[in-house]
Design an enzyme around this catalytic site. Structure first.
Site, short mmCIF file in Angstrom:
data_model
loop_
_atom_site.label_atom_id
_atom_site.label_comp_id
_atom_site.label_asym_id
_atom_site.label_seq_id
_atom_site.Cartn_x
_atom_site.Cartn_y
_atom_site.Cartn_z
CB CYS A 129 -5.73 2.88 -2.50
SG CYS A 129 -6.83 3.60 -1.27
CD GLU A 152 -3.22 -0.70 0.69
OE1 GLU A 152 -3.56 0.49 0.69
OE2 GLU A 152 -3.93 -1.60 0.23
CG ASP A 153 -1.19 4.15 0.55
OD1 ASP A 153 -1.79 3.89 -0.50
OD2 ASP A 153 -1.78 4.39 1.62
CG ASP A 195 -2.24 0.66 -3.33
OD1 ASP A 195 -1.23 1.29 -2.96
OD2 ASP A 195 -3.31 0.64 -2.69
#
Length: 653
Positions: free
Chosen positions: A94, A55-56, A256
């Site tokens: 996201c 994530e991120d 993502d």
């Protein structure tokens, strides 16, 4: 509809020439036939496919040359696989990024999917990648995040969508497609300090951020979270090996969307889009590989390419509506020159910009130049680094490169990432770059037309949607693109052109004409009477709202504020209310007469309305300061559970 389908099919059949290598090397290009002589016979069956998704995060990895990152497992994966040096998400957040990953369709082609936390309708004609793979015989599992920004039911498209989803649960003899989402590096995880190998004094502070203890702490925490994520990837790969599946599984690792430090996620700079992508193809399946083990590909790729890639791996061409290209397999396409990105509403904050990057240069177009970059956003501003940046701005302690974040935007930006990695020197007026800028402008225009960009439709309008927006009577895209560009340039010579469009029979044309008048500031008073009539009597609530906002730039600002307050009280829709609050935020202290209406919305059950109303109420009451709780914690916990600012649950193995 059939003509449009045919045009798309013809467009998608074209192949682009090889893009230039950028960012430190020659592009590696391996067209499908280049390795034909060296290919072994095709194995029987289908390969397993494993997606490890973090994530991120930007590529703060050793494999990408980061000098202080400690990521041994992903570095090793890159050495035996293929690393994509210039990989980009198609949105800097996201949910909108995941819509494109799921469908192979840009989120801005299917409004409101381009807005963060929307619920776009996904037409049944746009199948998702697990549906394609399940039809081909795969067992498809997702562990566990969805966040697809549309009305698809995860239980329908996946065999198993849960925290316990695992390849070991598949029926005997079935190939699997497994997605494991690791939240260790999620934005929320820098809301508290993570101790580890990297210390605050070790990090490099980007030129656009102030060198404060809070910024250094969040940066070092980010590195330490990435090291933890790398260890999780190592455990996942070890489990694959222990189960005897490594030689039959193609492994993807990607993040993502871009990073979570200030001016990264949610923004159209390189940090918002630049991601990690590496693919390992085991020897048994090397005939599907795009390049030999250990290769680095420098031509730009983006996540709109992932679904065509999956289809190619199972021997299928991409669907006609998909604009990406396969990176692997028999249908692998030629390298592209550019990767495109879109940024619209982020949480409670509206914005609208588009960008194109070739890996070395980035061009950005801002369609809402009156909206400052650095307007506080409830979720992100929990981070101490954002708060310290805003405090430094309030205390006049920032240099021009750091303070620019709190100003309104230019229409266009252009950066040389090779000499200005932090993008603090806008080269849009540099004669030496004029040819390159013109080429990227044109490429972005062509792309927006090709994908039928829905960005010129205000959220909630009836023209939204993949098929609805293809009706050129309802959505005259070409005309709106030209009008929005004229508006954003703020050229007073366009005033009469805007005035003529105020009588147009299409409300979207009137909407953007009014916005053009609004951006002319004091010159907007020359159309004051027309704006009053539109604000009070136009049949479209969107035009009434835009006209009321434009009146705030004139001597009739009291009427503008009153009309915006009426929209808040009438509650025609959450989207219109949120747009009205956004207009009142831009009006500043002039919005004070609307305070009772604004304050009432702090009790809204909608998170975005609650946060925007809470922010503006605090500003107008004079109690706002950096660190103010824009999301009332008790309200948030009551609605979502006690989560904000707490560690995410770890992944399961």
């Amino acid at each position: 509809m059939s003509d449009e389908h045919s045009r798309l099919k013809r467009a998608l059949s074209r192949r682009n020439v090889l893009g230039r290598g950028v960012a430190g090397g020659m592009a590696v290009s391996f067209p499908p036939l280049a390795l034909a002589a060296a290919r072994p016979a095709t194995p029987k069956g289908l390969p397993n496919i494993l997606w490890m998704v973090s994530e991120d995060n930007n590529p703060y990895l050793g494999a990408y040359g980061d000098p202080i990152a400690h990521t041994p497992h992903l570095d090793a994966l890159a050495k035996k696989g293929v690393l994509y040096r210039n990989a980009f998400s198609n949105a800097p957040v996201c949910a909108t990024s995941r819509f494109g990953i799921l469908t192979g369709v840009h989120a801005e082609s299917c409004s409101p999917a381009q807005h963060m936390r929307a619920n776009a309708h996904l037409p049944k004609q746009l199948k998702t990648y697990p549906e394609y793979l399940r039809e081909a015989g795969y067992y498809c599992l997702n562990n566990f995040k969805t966040d697809y920004n549309c009305d698809i039911d995860p239980k329908i498209i996946w065999d198993d969508n849960s925290r316990t989803a695992q390849w070991r649960n598949r029926p005997a003899g079935k190939p699997f497609m497994a997605v494991f989402n690791d939240l260790t590096t999620h934005e929320s995880q820098i809301f508290f300090k993570t101790e580890g190998r990297v210390k605050p004094e070790d990090v490099r502070v980007p030129a656009y951020l102030p060198d404060t203890p809070e910024v250094r702490t969040d940066l070092s925490s980010y590195y330490n979270r990435i090291e933890m994520m790398d260890a999780n990837c190592g455990k996942r790969l070890a489990a694959l090996e222990a189960d005897g599946l490594a030689e039959d599984t193609i492994v993807f690792y990607y993040s993502d969307n871009g990073g979570v430090m200030p001016r990264s996620k949610h923004y159209s700079y390189d940090e918002g889009y630049r991601t990690c992508l590496m693919i390992y193809v085991p020897p048994k399946w090397q005939h599907l590989a795009p390049a030999p083990a250990g290769s680095v590909v420098n031509s730009p790729v983006s996540y709109i390419d992932l679904v065509p890639t999956l289809l190619s791996l199972i021997g299928q061409p991409k669907a006609p509506h998909m604009v990406g290209r396969a990176l692997l397999g028999p249908y692998a396409g030629s390298p592209e020159k550019f990767a495109f990105g879109a940024n619209d509403r982020q949480g409670e904050r509206y914005d609208f910009n588009r960008t194109v990057c070739d890996g070395r240069y980035r061009y950005i177009r801002n369609y809402l130049p009156d909206v400052a970059w650095g307007t506080p956003m409830s979720y992100s501003w929990v981070a101490k680094s954002y708060q310290s940046w805003e405090r430094a701005h309030d205390a006049d302690r920032l240099n021009p490169a750091q303070d620019r974040f709190f100003q309104t935007k230019p229409y266009e930006e252009f950066y040389d990432l090779g000499t200005d990695r932090d993008q603090v020197r806008n080269l849009i007026g540099d004669p030496a770059q004029a040819g390159r800028i013109a080429a990227m402008r044109s490429a972005l225009d062509r792309h927006m037309v090709k994908i039928n960009d829905n960005g010129f439709i205000p959220e909630g309008h009836g023209a939204e949607g993949y098929f609805q927006s293809r009706n050129r009577t309802a959505y005259p895209l070409g005309k709106l693109m030209a009008l929005a560009q004229q508006s954003a340039r703020r050229d007073p010579r366009n005033l009469e052109r805007f005035r003529k469009q105020l009588s147009h029979d299409n409300d979207l044309v009137r909407y953007w004409a009014v916005y053009g008048i609004k951006l002319l500031g004091s010159d907007a008073g020359l159309a004051e009477d027309r704006l009053v009539r539109l604000a009070e009597h136009d049949p479209s609530p969107y035009v009434r709202l835009q006209a009321a906002s434009a009146l705030c730039e004139t001597a009739q600002h009291a009427k503008g504020i009153a009309n915006l307050a009426t929209i808040l009280d009438a509650a025609p829709s959450v989207a219109l209310q949120l747009q009205a609050i956004s207009a009142l935020i831009l009006a500043g202290r002039l919005a004070l007469p609307a305070l009772p209406s604004i304050r009432r919305l702090t009790a809204s059950d909608d998170e975005n309305l609650h946060a925007a109303a809470r922010y503006l109420t605090a500003v107008l009451e004079g109690v706002y300061a950096p660190g103010y709780d824009l999301l009332d914690r008790s309200w948030y916990d009551r609605k979502n559970g006690p989560y904000l600012g707490q560690p995410m649950p770890g992944p399961t193995f």
